[in-house]
Design a protein around this motif. Structure first.
Motif, PDB file in Angstrom:
ATOM      1  N   VAL A 143       0.829  -1.203   0.000  1.00  9.77           N
ATOM      2  CA  VAL A 143       0.000   0.000   0.000  1.00  9.77           C
ATOM      3  C   VAL A 143       0.864   1.255   0.000  1.00  9.77           C
ATOM      4  O   VAL A 143       0.424   2.333  -0.395  1.00  9.77           O
ATOM      5  N   LEU A 144       2.110   1.132   0.423  1.00 11.76           N
ATOM      6  CA  LEU A 144       2.997   2.284   0.561  1.00 11.76           C
ATOM      7  C   LEU A 144       3.385   2.876  -0.785  1.00 11.76           C
ATOM      8  O   LEU A 144       3.402   2.185  -1.812  1.00 11.76           O
ATOM      9  N   MET A 145       3.722   4.171  -0.756  1.00  8.72           N
ATOM     10  CA  MET A 145       4.208   4.880  -1.935  1.00  8.72           C
ATOM     11  C   MET A 145       5.550   5.526  -1.606  1.00  8.72           C
ATOM     12  O   MET A 145       5.804   5.892  -0.445  1.00  8.72           O
ATOM     13  N   PRO A 146       6.440   5.678  -2.603  1.00  9.63           N
ATOM     14  CA  PRO A 146       7.724   6.342  -2.347  1.00  9.63           C
ATOM     15  C   PRO A 146       7.518   7.715  -1.720  1.00  9.63           C
ATOM     16  O   PRO A 146       6.663   8.490  -2.145  1.00  9.63           O
ATOM     17  N   GLY A 147       8.297   7.979  -0.681  1.00 10.29           N
ATOM     18  CA  GLY A 147       8.183   9.241   0.037  1.00 10.29           C
ATOM     19  C   GLY A 147       7.364   9.147   1.304  1.00 10.29           C
ATOM     20  O   GLY A 147       7.367  10.085   2.115  1.00 10.29           O
ATOM     21  N   ASP A 148       6.645   8.036   1.510  1.00  9.93           N
ATOM     22  CA  ASP A 148       5.869   7.884   2.745  1.00  9.93           C
ATOM     23  C   ASP A 148       6.801   7.903   3.957  1.00  9.93           C
ATOM     24  O   ASP A 148       7.922   7.372   3.909  1.00  9.93           O
ATOM     25  N   ILE A 149       6.327   8.502   5.020  1.00 11.53           N
ATOM     26  CA  ILE A 149       7.101   8.614   6.263  1.00 11.53           C
ATOM     27  C   ILE A 149       6.697   7.468   7.184  1.00 11.53           C
ATOM     28  O   ILE A 149       5.507   7.260   7.454  1.00 11.53           O
ATOM     29  N   ILE A 150       7.682   6.740   7.665  1.00  7.79           N
ATOM     30  CA  ILE A 150       7.454   5.584   8.526  1.00  7.79           C
ATOM     31  C   ILE A 150       7.905   5.920   9.943  1.00  7.79           C
ATOM     32  O   ILE A 150       9.053   6.324  10.149  1.00  7.79           O
ATOM     33  N   LEU A 151       7.021   5.773  10.912  1.00  4.60           N
ATOM     34  CA  LEU A 151       7.364   5.987  12.316  1.00  4.60           C
ATOM     35  C   LEU A 151       7.266   4.652  13.045  1.00  4.60           C
ATOM     36  O   LEU A 151       6.339   3.877  12.807  1.00  4.60           O
ATOM     37  N   THR A 152       8.232   4.407  13.935  1.00  2.00           N
ATOM     38  CA  THR A 152       8.292   3.102  14.584  1.00  2.00           C
ATOM     39  C   THR A 152       8.619   3.217  16.064  1.00  2.00           C
ATOM     40  O   THR A 152       9.033   4.269  16.561  1.00  2.00           O
ATOM     41  N   ALA A 153       8.454   2.097  16.756  1.00  2.00           N
ATOM     42  CA  ALA A 153       8.879   1.958  18.158  1.00  2.00           C
ATOM     43  C   ALA A 153       9.230   0.494  18.365  1.00  2.00           C
ATOM     44  O   ALA A 153       8.606  -0.395  17.786  1.00  2.00           O
ATOM     45  N   GLU A 154      10.263   0.257  19.155  1.00  2.00           N
ATOM     46  CA  GLU A 154      10.623  -1.107  19.510  1.00  2.00           C
ATOM     47  C   GLU A 154      10.642  -1.229  21.022  1.00  2.00           C
ATOM     48  O   GLU A 154      10.293  -0.277  21.741  1.00  2.00           O
TER      49      GLU A 154
ATOM     50  N   ALA B 137       8.428  -3.123  16.974  1.00  2.00           N
ATOM     51  CA  ALA B 137       7.173  -3.587  17.559  1.00  2.00           C
ATOM     52  C   ALA B 137       5.972  -2.867  16.960  1.00  2.00           C
ATOM     53  O   ALA B 137       4.877  -3.420  16.862  1.00  2.00           O
ATOM     54  N   THR B 138       6.174  -1.614  16.573  1.00  2.00           N
ATOM     55  CA  THR B 138       5.114  -0.801  15.983  1.00  2.00           C
ATOM     56  C   THR B 138       5.669  -0.108  14.747  1.00  2.00           C
ATOM     57  O   THR B 138       6.750   0.484  14.804  1.00  2.00           O
ATOM     58  N   VAL B 139       4.954  -0.183  13.633  1.00  2.00           N
ATOM     59  CA  VAL B 139       5.363   0.467  12.389  1.00  2.00           C
ATOM     60  C   VAL B 139       4.120   1.100  11.773  1.00  2.00           C
ATOM     61  O   VAL B 139       3.149   0.404  11.471  1.00  2.00           O
TER      62      VAL B 139
ATOM     63  N   PRO C  42      10.881  12.244  16.378  1.00  2.00           N
ATOM     64  CA  PRO C  42       9.830  11.411  15.767  1.00  2.00           C
ATOM     65  C   PRO C  42       8.425  11.746  16.269  1.00  2.00           C
ATOM     66  O   PRO C  42       7.449  11.677  15.510  1.00  2.00           O
ATOM     67  N   GLY C  43       8.314  12.105  17.558  1.00  2.00           N
ATOM     68  CA  GLY C  43       7.010  12.484  18.081  1.00  2.00           C
ATOM     69  C   GLY C  43       6.455  13.723  17.408  1.00  2.00           C
ATOM     70  O   GLY C  43       5.244  13.842  17.192  1.00  2.00           O
ATOM     71  N   ASP C  44       7.336  14.668  17.059  1.00  2.00           N
ATOM     72  CA  ASP C  44       6.887  15.864  16.342  1.00  2.00           C
ATOM     73  C   ASP C  44       6.312  15.493  14.978  1.00  2.00           C
ATOM     74  O   ASP C  44       5.316  16.067  14.533  1.00  2.00           O
ATOM     75  N   LEU C  45       6.959  14.546  14.296  1.00  2.00           N
ATOM     76  CA  LEU C  45       6.427  14.081  13.011  1.00  2.00           C
ATOM     77  C   LEU C  45       5.050  13.439  13.197  1.00  2.00           C
ATOM     78  O   LEU C  45       4.140  13.658  12.387  1.00  2.00           O
ATOM     79  N   LEU C  46       4.878  12.673  14.259  1.00  2.00           N
ATOM     80  CA  LEU C  46       3.585  12.060  14.533  1.00  2.00           C
ATOM     81  C   LEU C  46       2.496  13.109  14.696  1.00  2.00           C
ATOM     82  O   LEU C  46       1.386  12.969  14.170  1.00  2.00           O
TER      83      LEU C  46
ATOM     84  N   PRO D  32       4.645   7.968  21.575  1.00  2.00           N
ATOM     85  CA  PRO D  32       4.593   6.512  21.395  1.00  2.00           C
ATOM     86  C   PRO D  32       5.543   6.010  20.306  1.00  2.00           C
ATOM     87  O   PRO D  32       5.591   4.805  20.050  1.00  2.00           O
ATOM     88  N   VAL D  33       6.275   6.906  19.643  1.00  2.00           N
ATOM     89  CA  VAL D  33       7.229   6.492  18.611  1.00  2.00           C
ATOM     90  C   VAL D  33       8.620   7.007  18.957  1.00  2.00           C
ATOM     91  O   VAL D  33       8.775   8.003  19.660  1.00  2.00           O
ATOM     92  N   SER D  34       9.638   6.319  18.437  1.00  2.00           N
ATOM     93  CA  SER D  34      11.015   6.691  18.777  1.00  2.00           C
ATOM     94  C   SER D  34      11.935   6.750  17.566  1.00  2.00           C
ATOM     95  O   SER D  34      13.102   7.109  17.689  1.00  2.00           O
ATOM     96  N   HIS D  35      11.435   6.398  16.392  1.00  2.00           N
ATOM     97  CA  HIS D  35      12.303   6.350  15.214  1.00  2.00           C
ATOM     98  C   HIS D  35      11.501   6.734  13.975  1.00  2.00           C
ATOM     99  O   HIS D  35      10.271   6.569  13.931  1.00  2.00           O
ATOM    100  N   ALA D  36      12.197   7.263  12.968  1.00  2.00           N
ATOM    101  CA  ALA D  36      11.558   7.669  11.719  1.00  2.00           C
ATOM    102  C   ALA D  36      12.387   7.193  10.541  1.00  2.00           C
ATOM    103  O   ALA D  36      13.621   7.162  10.600  1.00  2.00           O
ATOM    104  N   ALA D  37      11.717   6.808   9.472  1.00  2.00           N
ATOM    105  CA  ALA D  37      12.375   6.370   8.245  1.00  2.00           C
ATOM    106  C   ALA D  37      11.528   6.844   7.070  1.00  2.00           C
ATOM    107  O   ALA D  37      10.440   7.388   7.251  1.00  2.00           O
TER     108      ALA D  37
END
Length: 270
Positions: free
Chosen positions: A65-76, A125-127, A230-234, A91-96
């Motif tokens: 479903v993803l498209m190039p340029g989509d922002i991915i936020l994650t937490a482990e 754990a969360t993407v 990453p929280g600011d992006l969220l 609730p998130v700690s990383h961005a890609a």
């Protein structure tokens, strides 16, 4: 005595900040904004939304479903992730960033790297994915060009170290009822003092996302990318309250992976 690695030093530092971060969970500010009611249009007070799970009106999606340029936020579940989430009250700690062809780009301790989406899904754990509504195919290509030109470059350890005290001090700007313009001015002012002048050839994860979008001519905000976590992006998503002024809210695409409790919450709704 051998000098500790930057990764070990960072882990110890985040561990020492955990107690303070826990206190901030109880005492920290919650950004607010006056927003029109969805049905009546009457002004109402909106609060920053820290919830992030499919049971909160979201959905689980597949990577195709993803498209190039989509922002991915994650937490482990590791120490670094927990420490970052406590300090940033998020609730998130990383961005890609998604590049297409089942590949993502990210800034990690070893530097800027490109890896498979499957590898990320196996580690986190969360993407969850978000999309800029105005991103064109041409701009996505420019983002990928920016990534390719920076692959292998060093991680911004200094910027991350400075983020910790900055994340604590900026809470004063994010108290309820502080107007958006005042909050934005306050955060940028503290950032100017706390973050100083940094290098622009090294990036931490969320800074890398901001710079990639700037390179494509589609900045997410006019604020210094070094103050964005990453929280600011969220909180740049639709329906939320961003801490700093943004150009356009991001659209929620869906969860590619949710922690067990999050999946359970979704199942209870069915």
């Amino acid at each position: 005595m051998p000098k500790p690695s930057p990764q070990a030093a960072m882990a110890r530092f985040l561990s020492s900040m955990t107690v303070l971060g826990t206190l901030l969970l109880a005492l920290g500010g919650c950004a607010t904004a006056i927003k029109p009611h969805a049905e009546t249009g009457a002004p109402m007070l909106g609060f920053q939304n820290k919830a992030l799970h499919p049971g909160n009106g979201g959905e689980l999606i597949a990577p195709d479903v993803l498209m190039p340029g989509d922002i991915i936020l994650t937490a482990e579940n590791g120490l670094n992730s927990v420490g970052i989430r406590l300090i940033t009250l998020s609730p998130v700690s990383h961005a890609a960033i998604y590049m297409g062809n089942q590949q993502i780009a990210e800034a990690v301790g070893s530097g800027i790297r490109i890896r498979s989406m499957d590898a990320m899904l196996g580690d986190e754990a969360t993407v969850v994915a978000f999309r800029h509504p105005d991103l064109t195919a041409g701009q996505a290509v420019r983002i990928n060009t920016f990534v390719a030109g920076h692959e292998g470059k060093k991680y911004n350890y200094l910027g991350v170290m400075l983020q910790a005290p900055f994340a604590l001090e900026r809470r004063l700007c994010e108290l309820p009822l502080v107007p958006s313009l005042v909050r934005d001015f306050c955060i940028r002012g503290i950032a100017a003092v706390q973050l100083g002048l940094g290098r622009n050839d090294q990036f931490f994860c969320s800074q890398f996302i901001l710079e990639a979008y700037r390179s494509a001519g589609l900045p997410l905000t006019d604020a210094d990318p070094r103050l964005i976590n990453p929280g600011d992006l969220l909180h740049m998503r639709e329906g939320d309250v961003p801490s700093i002024m943004i150009h356009k809210p991001l659209k929620y695409v869906g969860h590619l992976k949710a922690a067990p409790l999050m999946v359970a919450a979704e199942q209870l709704r069915q």
